[in-house]
Motif scaffolding. Sequence first.
Motif, PDB file in Angstrom:
ATOM      1  N   ILE A  11       0.824  -1.206   0.000  1.00 22.94           N
ATOM      2  CA  ILE A  11       0.000   0.000   0.000  1.00 22.94           C
ATOM      3  C   ILE A  11       0.864   1.265   0.000  1.00 22.94           C
ATOM      4  N   LYS A  12       0.440   2.244  -0.778  1.00 27.99           N
ATOM      5  CA  LYS A  12       1.129   3.531  -0.854  1.00 27.99           C
ATOM      6  C   LYS A  12       0.583   4.479   0.213  1.00 27.99           C
ATOM      7  N   ILE A  13       1.468   4.946   1.103  1.00 27.89           N
ATOM      8  CA  ILE A  13       1.084   5.912   2.131  1.00 27.89           C
ATOM      9  C   ILE A  13       1.218   7.325   1.559  1.00 27.89           C
ATOM     10  N   VAL A  14       0.147   8.096   1.662  1.00 29.18           N
ATOM     11  CA  VAL A  14       0.121   9.453   1.118  1.00 29.18           C
ATOM     12  C   VAL A  14       0.566  10.472   2.151  1.00 29.18           C
ATOM     13  N   ASP A  15       0.133  10.281   3.403  1.00 30.09           N
ATOM     14  CA  ASP A  15       0.460  11.232   4.461  1.00 30.09           C
ATOM     15  C   ASP A  15       0.363  10.520   5.804  1.00 30.09           C
ATOM     16  N   SER A  16       1.053  11.054   6.796  1.00 29.47           N
ATOM     17  CA  SER A  16       0.990  10.467   8.139  1.00 29.47           C
ATOM     18  C   SER A  16       1.226  11.543   9.181  1.00 29.47           C
ATOM     19  N   ASN A  17       0.675  11.302  10.370  1.00 28.20           N
ATOM     20  CA  ASN A  17       0.815  12.242  11.474  1.00 28.20           C
ATOM     21  C   ASN A  17       0.833  11.441  12.776  1.00 28.20           C
ATOM     22  N   TYR A  18       1.877  11.632  13.572  1.00 32.12           N
ATOM     23  CA  TYR A  18       2.015  10.879  14.819  1.00 32.12           C
ATOM     24  C   TYR A  18       2.057  11.855  15.989  1.00 32.12           C
ATOM     25  N   THR A  19       0.924  12.012  16.643  1.00 36.87           N
ATOM     26  CA  THR A  19       0.850  12.849  17.845  1.00 36.87           C
ATOM     27  C   THR A  19       0.310  11.961  18.963  1.00 36.87           C
ATOM     28  N   ASP A  20      -0.659  12.455  19.729  1.00 35.88           N
ATOM     29  CA  ASP A  20      -1.248  11.606  20.772  1.00 35.88           C
ATOM     30  C   ASP A  20      -1.981  10.422  20.151  1.00 35.88           C
ATOM     31  N   GLU A  21      -2.618  10.690  19.008  1.00 41.55           N
ATOM     32  CA  GLU A  21      -3.275   9.631  18.238  1.00 41.55           C
ATOM     33  C   GLU A  21      -2.710   9.684  16.824  1.00 41.55           C
ATOM     34  N   ALA A  22      -2.285   8.536  16.329  1.00 45.09           N
ATOM     35  CA  ALA A  22      -1.652   8.508  15.010  1.00 45.09           C
ATOM     36  C   ALA A  22      -2.712   8.498  13.903  1.00 45.09           C
ATOM     37  N   GLU A  23      -2.295   8.995  12.749  1.00 43.85           N
ATOM     38  CA  GLU A  23      -3.190   9.019  11.589  1.00 43.85           C
ATOM     39  C   GLU A  23      -2.365   8.784  10.332  1.00 43.85           C
ATOM     40  N   ILE A  24      -2.851   7.907   9.483  1.00 45.09           N
ATOM     41  CA  ILE A  24      -2.194   7.627   8.208  1.00 45.09           C
ATOM     42  C   ILE A  24      -3.238   7.713   7.100  1.00 45.09           C
ATOM     43  N   ILE A  25      -2.863   8.349   6.016  1.00 45.03           N
ATOM     44  CA  ILE A  25      -3.713   8.395   4.826  1.00 45.03           C
ATOM     45  C   ILE A  25      -3.022   7.579   3.743  1.00 45.03           C
ATOM     46  N   PHE A  26      -3.763   6.682   3.132  1.00 47.31           N
ATOM     47  CA  PHE A  26      -3.165   5.802   2.129  1.00 47.31           C
ATOM     48  C   PHE A  26      -4.152   5.536   0.996  1.00 47.31           C
ATOM     49  N   VAL A  27      -3.620   4.985  -0.089  1.00 46.31           N
ATOM     50  CA  VAL A  27      -4.411   4.722  -1.292  1.00 46.31           C
ATOM     51  C   VAL A  27      -4.373   3.230  -1.605  1.00 46.31           C
TER      52      VAL A  27
END
Length: 203
Positions: free
Chosen positions: A161-177
């Motif tokens: 899977i290709k990851i488009v964006d990610s953010n790791y703070t208190d709760e992680a978030e990943i956007i993928f296609v």
Amino acid sequence: MEDSYKTIKGPARTEIKIQRSKFIASAFPCQSQEEAEAEIEKISSEFHDANHNCYAYRIYPFRGLDIFRYSDAGEPSGKAGRPIHDSIVSAELFNTGIVVTRYFGGIKLGTGGLKRAYRDAARNVLESARIIEVLLTQKYRVKFPLNLTNVILRTLSAEGIKIVDSNYTDEAEIIFVVRLSIMDQLEEALISATNARIELTRI
């Protein structure tokens, strides 16, 4: 599930002469009916002095419906637009349009000859065009606790899977296609690997 289609990379133009008539075929990619109609109008305006500007286009199915249109533009019914459309279908192309412009050379081709002329003009321009494959995808957002990061990344990596964006703070978030053909499979894999401790959204 079908998750790809073939189309042309960019505009192409070729010309053939048959019995002194000149046939100029202009092929173009298009993403919608509106885009196709606008390009047809543009090409027809460019060759406004021609005897005929016949055309066809085919758009990738929406909700299972094959979207297409063709026009004989004053030529005998079924002898111009339909052969152009059939050439697009034979090449298994979508999101593709063709305008075949005819400058009459003074010799009538007959209905059979006319049909072959438009078919050959359309085929000729498609043979000159660069054909590409377009993948149909779905974008996702997955939110999860930080301690599941490695599990999520391993699961996505295993499916290529290709990851488009990610953010790791208190709760992680990943956007993928994801390709449409593996959407359900991937959703099940993520839910299973994390014991459903994620928030997975199609965006």
